[in-house]
Design a protein around this motif. Structure first.
Motif: not given
Length: 279
Positions: A158-186
């Motif tokens: 969990i700790w090793n993989m967490r750093g890769f998650f923190l490096a992802i820009p939040v804008d990516i997920f916000e853009s996907a939600r605006v376009e109608g993607a579900s959480e599982w699709q994201i």
């Protein structure tokens, strides 16, 4: 050449020499194990060590492979190790997604508890695990050993993989939600490709940890037919003595899957880029 350039050159040369010394010290045991595996018995049991075998032989490998328990213990290691890898990496992926991409009460407390679990030595948890698994009837069963390995590697995963998650820009997920993607699709189509290097590196760690474990397998498994390969390696030492040639050959065979697994996945460690993920 100026004095600064000369000092830099000497410093770089000294650093390379120190690195070379460390490499030689690290690789020599591996080299000695390998060449000993190819030596006949009379060249092993001698007072004058030979760094290169005079007569190369495959007898030690043949005697190791022909042991009745080798194939069964190999199968046990493969089943337990890969089951632990798949489950632990999947759980680590979901845990990191929940702890980094979403906000909820108690998130920091969970991360502190995971860190505390990672700091505990595995031997300190062995006796409590043995008692609990004994009461649940999980001793001498594959599922019990798999659960023990998951508990062993999951906190660091969990700790090793967490750093890769923190490096992802939040804008990516916000853009996907605006376009109608579900959480599982994201998670499946966006998050997983971006954290693929973290998944690979975590899998390597989980594989090495589970594959090399001796104490847990020896403690939880009572039937010799259910032992894993690390326990099989100890069978070359008997009250009559140690078969050093067979043990070194068995160690080479035991190390090969780790090397092959790393060579397969190492190409994917550097992959994963966020370029072009946001419109």
């Amino acid at each position: 050449m100026t004095g600064a350039h000369r000092r830099f050159g000497w410093r770089r040369c000294g650093t390379n020499v120190i690195a070379l010394i460390f490499c030689v010290v690290w690789i020599f045991p591996v080299y000695w194990m390998t060449v000993t595996a190819f030596k006949p018995r009379n060249e092993i049991m001698t007072t004058t060590p030979a760094f290169i075998p005079k007569h190369w032989s495959l007898v030690n490998f043949y005697s190791a492979i022909m042991q009745t328990s080798f194939l069964q213990n190999l199968e046990n290691s493969v089943i337990v190790t890969f089951s632990a890898i798949i489950i632990s990496v999947f759980l680590a992926f979901l845990a990191c997604a929940a702890l980094t991409l979403y906000r909820f009460r108690g998130r920091r407390v969970i991360m502190v508890l995971i860190l505390a679990m990672q700091m505990l030595p595995g031997t300190a948890l062995l006796i409590p695990q043995f008692i609990v698994f004994n009461q649940m009837g999980l001793l001498n069963r594959y599922i019990g050993l798999i659960l023990a390995y998951i508990a062993m590697v999951l906190p660091f995963s969990i700790w090793n993989m967490r750093g890769f998650f923190l490096a992802i820009p939040v804008d990516i997920f916000e853009s996907a939600r605006v376009e109608g993607a579900s959480e599982w699709q994201i998670l499946r189509k966006i998050t997983f490709p971006l954290v693929a290097p973290g998944v690979v590196s975590t899998s390597v760690f989980a594989f090495i940890t589970a594959w090399n474990d001796y104490l847990t397998a020896y403690t939880f498994m009572r039937d010799q037919a259910k032992y894993t390969l690390p326990v099989w390696l100890s069978s070359f030492t008997t009250p009559a003595g140690t078969d050093f040639g067979g043990q070194m050959a068995a160690s080479v065979l035991f190390s090969l899957p780790v090397v092959v697994f790393f060579m397969i996945v190492q190409r994917n460690i550097a992959k994963g880029s966020t370029a072009g993920a946001v419109k």
